[in-house]
Design a protein around this motif. Structure first.
Motif, mmCIF file in Angstrom:
data_model
loop_
_atom_site.group_PDB
_atom_site.id
_atom_site.type_symbol
_atom_site.label_atom_id
_atom_site.label_comp_id
_atom_site.label_asym_id
_atom_site.label_seq_id
_atom_site.Cartn_x
_atom_site.Cartn_y
_atom_site.Cartn_z
ATOM 1 N N TYR A 64 85.123 -4.999 23.464
ATOM 2 C CA TYR A 64 86.468 -4.527 24.000
ATOM 3 C C TYR A 64 87.344 -5.424 23.534
ATOM 4 C CZ TYR A 64 90.108 -2.746 26.905
ATOM 5 O OH TYR A 64 91.399 -2.124 27.427
ATOM 6 N N PHE A 67 87.987 -5.015 19.677
ATOM 7 C CA PHE A 67 88.316 -3.718 19.021
ATOM 8 C C PHE A 67 89.808 -3.665 19.754
ATOM 9 C CE2 PHE A 67 83.896 -2.168 18.609
ATOM 10 C CZ PHE A 67 84.010 -2.129 17.272
ATOM 11 N N GLU A 68 90.134 -4.045 20.837
ATOM 12 C CA GLU A 68 91.512 -4.146 21.103
ATOM 13 C C GLU A 68 92.460 -4.914 20.063
ATOM 14 O OE1 GLU A 68 93.579 -2.653 23.489
ATOM 15 O OE2 GLU A 68 91.608 -1.504 23.418
ATOM 16 N N LYS A 71 92.592 -2.894 16.827
ATOM 17 C CA LYS A 71 93.559 -1.848 16.662
ATOM 18 C C LYS A 71 94.832 -2.210 16.273
ATOM 19 C CE LYS A 71 91.708 0.666 20.698
ATOM 20 N NZ LYS A 71 91.670 1.060 21.940
ATOM 21 N N THR A 72 95.206 -3.439 16.185
ATOM 22 C CA THR A 72 96.638 -4.082 15.635
ATOM 23 C C THR A 72 96.179 -4.684 14.324
ATOM 24 O OG1 THR A 72 97.321 -4.593 17.769
ATOM 25 C CG2 THR A 72 98.161 -5.819 15.851
ATOM 26 N N ASN A 102 88.304 0.295 11.878
ATOM 27 C CA ASN A 102 89.487 0.933 12.536
ATOM 28 C C ASN A 102 89.431 2.101 13.334
ATOM 29 O OD1 ASN A 102 92.367 0.836 13.536
ATOM 30 N ND2 ASN A 102 92.719 2.447 12.003
ATOM 31 N N LYS A 103 88.389 2.940 12.722
ATOM 32 C CA LYS A 103 87.912 4.265 13.224
ATOM 33 C C LYS A 103 87.274 3.919 14.640
ATOM 34 C CE LYS A 103 87.972 6.915 8.904
ATOM 35 N NZ LYS A 103 87.101 7.614 8.236
ATOM 36 N N ALA A 105 87.173 1.259 16.215
ATOM 37 C CA ALA A 105 88.211 0.634 17.452
ATOM 38 C C ALA A 105 88.883 1.655 18.031
ATOM 39 C CB ALA A 105 89.228 -0.475 16.598
ATOM 40 N N GLN A 106 89.459 2.519 17.463
ATOM 41 C CA GLN A 106 90.209 3.604 18.032
ATOM 42 C C GLN A 106 89.583 4.591 19.031
ATOM 43 O OE1 GLN A 106 93.465 3.978 17.702
ATOM 44 N NE2 GLN A 106 93.559 2.168 16.270
ATOM 45 N N ASP A 109 87.457 2.674 23.129
ATOM 46 C CA ASP A 109 87.684 2.811 24.629
ATOM 47 C C ASP A 109 87.373 4.125 25.110
ATOM 48 O OD1 ASP A 109 91.502 2.272 24.486
ATOM 49 O OD2 ASP A 109 89.839 3.900 23.563
#
Length: 111
Positions: A64, A67-68, A71-72, A102-103, A105-106, A109
């Motif tokens: 988590y 990936f948070e 996302k940035t 990125n995919k 990560a998006q 959650d």
């Protein structure tokens, strides 16, 4: 991997990539070698993450956080690499790997 992201590989690869961006004007050949190494490292990291996410037991809190942050970070590097005026396979490969990360990560959650 053991159910958690390889933070050491991630950190070293980002440092190398940032250093490559700094060296581009002074020594493009050396910078491209560093980008190639970062590309290989991030591809390894991506494959390890896919493997981990298929397992029943992962350290969800670590992923988590990863990936948070991603996302940035991932879109920022995708844009920076696309802005380079360099036609090189390692740059394209790194863009592709960051796009794939990125995919994940998006979507992470949501699952």
């Amino acid at each position: 991997m053991n159910g958690e992201p390889d933070f050491e590989l991630y950190t070293v690869s980002l440092i190398r990539l940032n250093t490559a961006f700094e060296k581009l004007e002074a020594d493009e050949k050396e910078a491209l070698e560093m980008i190639k190494k970062s590309s290989d490292d991030f591809e390894e990291l991506y494959k390890d993450i896919l493997n981990d996410l298929e397992k029943d037991e992962i350290l969800i809190a670590d992923y988590y956080s990863f990936f948070e942050n991603g996302k940035t970070v991932f879109p920022m590097y995708i844009n920076a690499l696309r802005e380079l005026d360099i036609n090189d396979e390692s740059v394209d490969s790194l863009i592709n790997t960051f796009t794939n990360l990125n995919k994940i990560a998006q979507a992470f959650d949501r699952n």
